[in-house]
Design an enzyme around this catalytic site. Structure first.
Site, PDB file in Angstrom:
ATOM      1  N   CYS B  86       0.859  -1.145  -0.170  1.00  0.00           N
ATOM      2  CA  CYS B  86       0.055   0.080  -0.056  1.00  0.00           C
ATOM      3  C   CYS B  86       1.019   1.183   0.017  1.00  0.00           C
ATOM      4  O   CYS B  86       1.514   1.433  -0.805  1.00  0.00           O
ATOM      5  CB  CYS B  86      -0.879  -0.254   1.360  1.00  0.00           C
ATOM      6  SG  CYS B  86      -2.227   1.001   1.077  1.00  0.00           S
ATOM      7  N   HIS B 203      -3.689  -5.705   1.219  1.00  0.00           N
ATOM      8  CA  HIS B 203      -3.212  -5.996   2.249  1.00  0.00           C
ATOM      9  C   HIS B 203      -3.326  -7.386   2.788  1.00  0.00           C
ATOM     10  O   HIS B 203      -4.185  -7.788   3.374  1.00  0.00           O
ATOM     11  CB  HIS B 203      -3.791  -5.242   3.461  1.00  0.00           C
ATOM     12  CG  HIS B 203      -3.542  -3.633   3.461  1.00  0.00           C
ATOM     13  ND1 HIS B 203      -2.666  -3.002   3.604  1.00  0.00           N
ATOM     14  CD2 HIS B 203      -4.603  -2.712   2.877  1.00  0.00           C
ATOM     15  CE1 HIS B 203      -2.396  -1.673   3.430  1.00  0.00           C
ATOM     16  NE2 HIS B 203      -3.724  -1.329   2.941  1.00  0.00           N
ATOM     17  N   GLU B 205      -1.471  -8.734   4.932  1.00  0.00           N
ATOM     18  CA  GLU B 205      -1.619  -9.015   6.273  1.00  0.00           C
ATOM     19  C   GLU B 205      -2.941  -8.589   7.056  1.00  0.00           C
ATOM     20  O   GLU B 205      -2.988  -9.081   8.278  1.00  0.00           O
ATOM     21  CB  GLU B 205      -0.455  -7.676   6.806  1.00  0.00           C
ATOM     22  CG  GLU B 205      -1.104  -6.366   6.786  1.00  0.00           C
ATOM     23  CD  GLU B 205      -0.959  -5.689   5.474  1.00  0.00           C
ATOM     24  OE1 GLU B 205      -0.870  -6.348   4.449  1.00  0.00           O
ATOM     25  OE2 GLU B 205      -0.887  -4.296   5.521  1.00  0.00           O
TER      26      GLU B 205
END
Lengths: 733, 229
Positions: B86, B203, B205
């Site tokens: 990002c 993302h 994560e």
């Protein structure tokens, strides 16, 4: 410097009445300086002093064994076990957001986050309650676009997920939208910071952004009605810088992990004035500030301007002298201003120096304790007639009515709004926007989570303030319950019209009575809040809107319930009684154009019984699909569940004396829809009966349609209707 | 394997990234403050999401000029793995580790939602845990994710198998309706020539536990750990 003479015109411009000014003269024993007058003006504004609302707010229950701090601090605090505390509050930024929607909404979000991290909590979730005018009002699109972008712009940059909220539309907000922002933070119970100053001689430290001329008199603006020339007030709207606030957050939390801070207070409404006065008055001390040391971003600012500026992202702290260098190093690391601007004294006076001269010298205690309190006259709202479903024409096609209802402004999907908010950052979001309550995991304890929700049904409050006030609290409690959490406490954001009009004051007084009843019965105390009055334009008030922000605790997030139907073949049950109450319903308004009748009555004992029952099922792992019934009634609730899960449902109208449109679209309270495995349904029905909870089988899940008494509507058609409203209005594909 | 996360003023997904790396590594990565000029000896540097320097000037532009980034670049040239997520993707692109630029989303709005992500190559240490053509569900959350590069660069990326991920529909179909930001050729993530640097807007994560609604991001971190150690 030549001091201007204080004339009656100057007094009036400061929003003080002749009687209030007389009190000023009495306290001062002389004519005040302009700076002193300015300080009285903001401290005694409605926004800071609660002068019209205080006598009523006292009636709200604020205590419970789990309440650590009730109203009166920057935010309320509850004990959530394991040495952890949840700290939260909701606050309005209505007038600034109408004048300058992006910055107004953004700084509202920034302000409420500061209130929460001032107390030592890391913000873990934001919510917001927005109320706009009619969709086709010429200003509405501009306001929605700016407010949503502003909320996202600030919250996204801060890295705090915006997980929930509500959006309503009504003509009464055409000239006065509502932007209520809520933040929930997490702290350790033994690391909570308060604002009471202590220790004569301790240094007073200013940290954060520099002071400019923005927002001067914001608190006074928030305390008057709007008129046609409100646009001219644009310069009193503050400008936000979320990047600086992010640094301020990290710096404050880093400092709070040490043992340096005696007291801390954010500079919100009325800036340096209210922070310095509140800290010294709570500590029973005096405070002396050298305004030449305040970091400023403009030249030649006067004492008056510095004290009244509402520049954002600033904090005032009292530090232990020995910790000064450590603290300075932390703020230096984060590249923020850190200035020792004063000292605590034993004089009991606020003394301000600038350019070698004393600009103000005033006693702190009377500034706070002698603030005017008004018991304003009020009259009750006349009762509206009860509307029987039998007297409301039935639609030809219930499913056609459903399709148009779920596409109507108040029931359509809010996806267009919440996709502009980062609702996932931090990685703890367990339930995203769109359900009954947002759920955010609490780091540190496996399985633990907080549920949170924002609720109010303003049309009910307008029709019957007492029932409406109780309903707002009950609906909050129900939404928290519907995900399986135990509701613990609320924050209230009281948005009303001009308190000097007895009918408005009646709405205020009675809705507080209703809220208080509900808080007591549901063990759901008020721990913080905010009052926003004068929400009127040219003499017309908004619908009374006491927004309730609720927080509840979940011990095992793996058992959380969601609204989505999960699989075919499950039995759909309604808990609670459906009497077909159509007064003030969305059905009546959207299909008949009638905004009429008494709102559904709130039976608090039934709320408690039904809610405790459904929660016990969720906590025991017996129910994972649950939705509370609210706006739009039962059929809308069931359709929500089908849409969320992409699983259809077949329904049969039970045989009863209630006409079918009343049954499916009535807004009777204290109800939940659950879906359970067919084999478990009988057992749950038996348990409900044993607990005294009314229960009805209305259908079973499966297929790709909503089928009602043999007629069909594809989920896909419902979805199109549900998703179309906001993108179409806002001109996005 | 040792990993570090570079933290800038305004970074905000560093703890999400830390959780993902900790899960994969079995121990915590080292957090490196942006002012540090010396980078610890690590096998992987992750540049996290957020709003470094408030996105002022241009997303990632200020962070790209920080001392620590110079060090990250130098080590990447020697083969150390770098992943920019990002804002991290914006930063390493601004710093010249990857070609192209991230423009404002086509509809000018911030967007946060789960998107379909098609794995375009499994030939990298970041994507070896996936099959080519596999469709993942991973969230995006950005305002400036509209990847742009000139046609020559894009052709080169394609010819060299350096497109790591593309936005797609549920069955892997490429379609403007499934592209959340208007990126050129639906690009969501790319590799450098040496294939040791990955930049991506989504993302992973935030897709590593059942609570996230998808665990499709997990394999990225796990394959990385396996490939590098």
């Amino acid at each position: 410097m030549t001091a201007p003479k204080i004339t009656p015109e100057i007094v009036a411009e400061h929003g003080l009445s002749a009687d209030e000014y007389k009190l000023v003269l009495e306290i001062m024993g002389r004519e005040p300086s302009m700076t002193e007058l300015g300080i009285f003006s903001v401290m005694w504004s409605e926004h800071c002093s609660y002068k019209s609302s205080r006598v009523h707010l006292k009636k709200l229950p604020t205590k419970a064994p789990w309440v650590i701090q009730g109203p009166g601090e920057n935010a309320g605090v509850i004990d959530i076990g394991d040495g952890q505390a949840a700290i939260f509050k909701m606050e309005s930024h209505n007038h600034p957001s109408f004048i300058e929607p992006y910055q107004g909404a953004a700084t509202g979000v920034g302000g409420i986050m500061r209130d929460v991290f001032t107390m030592g909590a890391r913000p873990i979730a934001n919510l917001n309650a927005l109320r706009f005018g009619e969709p086709n009002d010429p200003k509405t699109r501009h306001l929605i676009s700016g407010v949503v972008a502003g909320i996202g712009g600030y919250g996204n940059c801060m890295g705090v997920p915006t997980v929930g909220g509500e959006v309503n539309f009504h003509a009464s907000y055409n000239g006065n939208i509502l932007v209520n922002a809520m933040t929930v933070g997490l702290a350790e119970t033994n690391k909570i910071f308060y604002s009471a100053a202590a220790g004569v001689g301790n240094p007073v430290i200013y940290v954060g952004a520099k002071t400019g001329r923005d927002g001067i008199h914001g608190a006074t603006m928030a305390s008057t009605e709007f008129t046609e020339d409100s646009e001219e007030k644009r310069p009193t709207v503050q400008v936000g810088d979320p990047f600086t606030e992010k640094l301020l957050l990290e710096a404050c939390l880093e400092l709070m992990a040490t043992d340096a801070i005696v007291a801390i207070q954010d500079m919100g409404a009325a800036g340096l004035t209210s922070s310095s006065v509140e800290m010294s008055s709570k500590g029973g001390l005096g405070i002396e500030l050298d305004l030449d040391k305040v970091p400023v971003r403009e030249t030649k600012m006067t004492a008056y301007e510095i004290m009244l500026s509402e520049s954002q992202e600033r904090m005032l702290m009292v530090l232990k002298p020995a910790a000064m260098e450590k603290a300075r190093a932390i703020f230096h690391k984060w590249e923020l201003d850190f200035a020792e601007i004063g000292v605590l004294t034993d004089t009991g006076h606020l003394v301000l120096k600038k350019d070698g001269q004393v600009q103000a010298d005033m006693p702190v205690a009377p500034l706070v304790d002698k603030a005017p309190v008004y018991e304003r006259p009020w009259i009750p709202t006349p009762a509206q007639p009860v509307i029987s479903a039998k007297d409301v024409p039935a639609p030809n096609d219930l499913l056609g009515a459903l399709k148009s209802l779920i596409g109507s402004p108040d029931l359509a999907s809010r996806r267009w709004v919440w996709e502009q908010y980062d609702h996932l950052v931090m990685g703890h979001t367990a339930q995203r926007p769109g359900g009954d309550a947002a759920v955010v995991r609490v780091p540190g304890v496996p399985g633990k989570a907080l549920a949170m929700s924002s609720d109010c049904t303003p049309r009910y409050v307008f029709a019957d303030p007492k029932q409406g006030g109780a309903q707002a609290v009950a609906e909050s409690w129900r939404n928290i319950t519907a995900v399986g959490a135990l509701p613990l406490a609320i924050t209230d954001n009281m948005n009303f019209g001009n308190p000097q009009r007895p009918e408005i004051m009646g709405q205020f007084a009675l809705s507080i009575e209703g809220m208080a009843d509900a808080c007591r019965t549901l063990d759901y105390p008020v721990i913080s809040g905010n009052v926003s009055l004068y929400n009127e334009t040219n003499g017309k008030g908004i619908l009374p809107t006491p927004t309730i922000g609720g927080v509840g605790l979940m011990k095992n997030v793996d058992r959380m319930a969601t609204v989505a139907f999960k699989t075919a073949g499950e039995t759909v049950l309604v808990l609670g009684e459906s009497k077909g109450w159509l007064g003030q319903s969305i059905f009546l308004r959207e299909t008949q154009g009638r905004e009429e009748g008494a709102p559904p009555p709130v039976d608090l004992a039934a709320e408690r019984r039904n809610g405790d029952f459904v929660r016990s099922l969720i906590v025991a792992g017996e129910v994972v699909t649950c939705h509370d019934v609210s706006d739009g009634g039962l059929l809308v609730a069931v359709a929500d569940m089908a849409l969320a899960g992409g699983v259809g449902v077949t329904l049969t109208t039970p045989q009863s004396g209630v006409p079918s449109h009343g049954y499916w679209f009535g807004e009777d309270q204290a109800r939940y829809v659950i879906a359970v495995p067919a084999a478990a349904a009988a057992g749950i029905e038996a348990k409900a009966k044993a607990a005294g909870v009314p229960v009805e089988r209305i259908g079973s899940t499966g297929g790709a349609d909503v089928v009602l008494d043999g007629r069909k509507m594809p989920i896909q058609d419902l979805k199109q209707s549900h998703e179309a409203f906001l993108p179409t209005l806002m001109g996005a594909a | 394997m040792k990993a570090a996360i570079v933290v800038f003023p305004g970074s905000n997904r560093e703890n999400d990234a830390k959780a993902a790396l900790t899960q994969a590594l079995g121990r915590e990565p080292i957090m490196v403050w942006h002012r540090d000029t010396s980078l610890p000896k690590v096998d992987l540097v992750l540049v996290p999401g957020g709003f470094s320097y408030g996105d002022y000037l241009r997303c990632g532009a200020i962070a790209a000029n920080s001392p620590v980034l110079r060090e990250v670049k130098a080590r990447s040239e020697q083969g150390m793995a770098v992943i920019g997520v990002c804002n991290g993707f914006q930063i390493i692109t601004e710093a010249g580790l990857l070609p192209g630029v991230l423009l404002r989303n086509a509809n000018l709005k911030f967007v946060c939602r789960n998107v379909g992500l098609r794995v375009e190559t499994s030939n990298s240490r970041f994507t070896s845990g996936y099959k080519k053509g596999q469709v993942l569900s991973i969230p995006v959350a950005h305002h400036d994710g509209n990847y742009f590069a000139d046609p020559k660069t894009l052709d080169e990326l394609e010819a060299e198998d350096r497109i790591a991920f593309r936005y797609c529909g549920p069955e892997g179909r490429l379609d403007a309706n499934y592209n959340p930001n208007g990126s050129t050729r639906h690009i969501a993530g790319i590799l450098n020539k040496k294939r040791n640097v990955l930049g991506l807007m989504p993302h992973p994560e935030n897709a590593i536990e059942p609570i996230h609604g998808s665990t499709d991001g997990k394999a990225l971190f796990h394959s990385l750990v396996e490939a590098v150690s």
